[in-house]
Design a protein around this motif. Structure first.
Motif, mmCIF file in Angstrom:
data_model
loop_
_atom_site.group_PDB
_atom_site.id
_atom_site.type_symbol
_atom_site.label_atom_id
_atom_site.label_comp_id
_atom_site.label_asym_id
_atom_site.label_seq_id
_atom_site.Cartn_x
_atom_site.Cartn_y
_atom_site.Cartn_z
ATOM 1 N N LYS A 1 -10.192 14.565 2.810
ATOM 2 C CA LYS A 1 -9.405 13.514 3.478
ATOM 3 C C LYS A 1 -9.918 13.215 4.885
ATOM 4 C CE LYS A 1 -4.714 12.293 4.955
ATOM 5 N NZ LYS A 1 -4.649 12.452 6.402
ATOM 6 N N TYR B 1 0.830 -1.208 0.000
ATOM 7 C CA TYR B 1 0.000 0.000 0.000
ATOM 8 C C TYR B 1 0.864 1.257 0.000
ATOM 9 C CZ TYR B 1 1.010 0.681 4.936
ATOM 10 O OH TYR B 1 1.659 0.903 6.125
ATOM 11 N N GLU C 1 -10.592 9.298 4.945
ATOM 12 C CA GLU C 1 -9.379 8.528 5.236
ATOM 13 C C GLU C 1 -9.666 7.209 5.957
ATOM 14 O OE1 GLU C 1 -5.023 9.026 7.382
ATOM 15 O OE2 GLU C 1 -6.560 10.553 7.744
ATOM 16 N N GLU D 1 0.003 5.484 0.807
ATOM 17 C CA GLU D 1 -0.988 6.471 1.220
ATOM 18 C C GLU D 1 -0.334 7.836 1.130
ATOM 19 O OE1 GLU D 1 -4.055 7.393 4.900
ATOM 20 O OE2 GLU D 1 -2.264 6.193 5.293
ATOM 21 N N LEU E 1 -5.189 6.389 -1.484
ATOM 22 C CA LEU E 1 -4.774 5.182 -0.791
ATOM 23 C C LEU E 1 -4.777 4.105 -1.863
ATOM 24 C CD1 LEU E 1 -3.953 3.536 1.674
ATOM 25 C CD2 LEU E 1 -6.389 3.156 2.135
ATOM 26 N N TYR F 1 -5.986 13.105 -2.269
ATOM 27 C CA TYR F 1 -5.630 12.041 -1.331
ATOM 28 C C TYR F 1 -5.802 10.709 -2.048
ATOM 29 C CZ TYR F 1 -6.189 8.636 2.422
ATOM 30 O OH TYR F 1 -6.075 7.520 3.223
ATOM 31 N N LYS G 1 -9.318 3.217 4.561
ATOM 32 C CA LYS G 1 -8.577 2.155 5.256
ATOM 33 C C LYS G 1 -9.483 0.959 5.579
ATOM 34 C CE LYS G 1 -5.028 5.205 6.963
ATOM 35 N NZ LYS G 1 -4.485 5.949 8.088
#
Length: 180
Positions: free
Chosen positions: A162, A125, A166, A127, A140, A138, A170
């Motif tokens: 974000k 990953y 965020e 980020e 991810l 942003y 996740k």
């Protein structure tokens, strides 16, 4: 006397309302990419039409296989590549993507990068917040092997969103399950 208390009480209520987190985003389980993957997607996100994807990616070298979006405020895309991949190669892909993104976006702000285990699988990953079309975005990005090929998933939203997205991004990453 009652009017004198009204202003401080109202001020306190406004302060408490502003401090509470944004409304919970409801996530629903979806099977994507011909049932190869099971993942949580925010309720209300719809599959982007082929015409919209063709328009958005007209000048790109490649485009995602599938995109879920909520009217372009946020999106999660899935790119099932032709690149050979297996669990032993995910660390190599992670290192390569970190190098590539660091070089391509030297001004990016990094929040995390590496390898983690999700549902018994190695998942790489990245980020970060990176410049895109004159503003910050942003991202991810997470990836792993599915049926011998590399699958890349990217959650994207504007920088100002974000804080709202965020943790959801996740949760989506951590819900990833390969059925193949």
């Amino acid at each position: 006397m009652k009017k004198a208390l009204l202003l401080p009480v109202l001020s306190l209520m406004l302060l408490l309302m502003a401090a509470r987190p944004a409304a919970e985003v409801e996530l629903i389980k979806k099977r994507v990419l011909s049932e190869r993957v099971e993942i949580l997607i925010p309720k209300g996100f719809e599959v982007m039409s082929e015409q919209q994807m063709d328009f958005l990616y007209a000048k790109a070298q490649s485009r995602p296989s599938l995109i879920y979006t909520n009217n372009k405020q946020a999106s999660i895309s899935f790119t099932y590549t032709d690149n050979t991949a297996d669990q032993d190669m995910i660390q190599m892909y992670t290192d390569n993507f970190i190098k590539t993104y660091s070089k391509q976006f030297p001004d990016a702000r990094w929040f995390g990068k590496g390898l983690k285990e999700i549902s018994g699988r190695q998942v790489g990953y990245l980020e970060l917040m990176k410049p895109e079309l004159g503003h910050e975005v942003y991202n991810l990005i997470f990836f792993t092997d599915v049926e011998g090929k590399l699958l890349m998933c990217t959650f994207t939203c504007a920088d100002r969103q974000k804080p709202e997205w965020e943790m959801v991004a996740k949760q989506i990453m951590n819900s990833f399950k390969s059925n193949g």
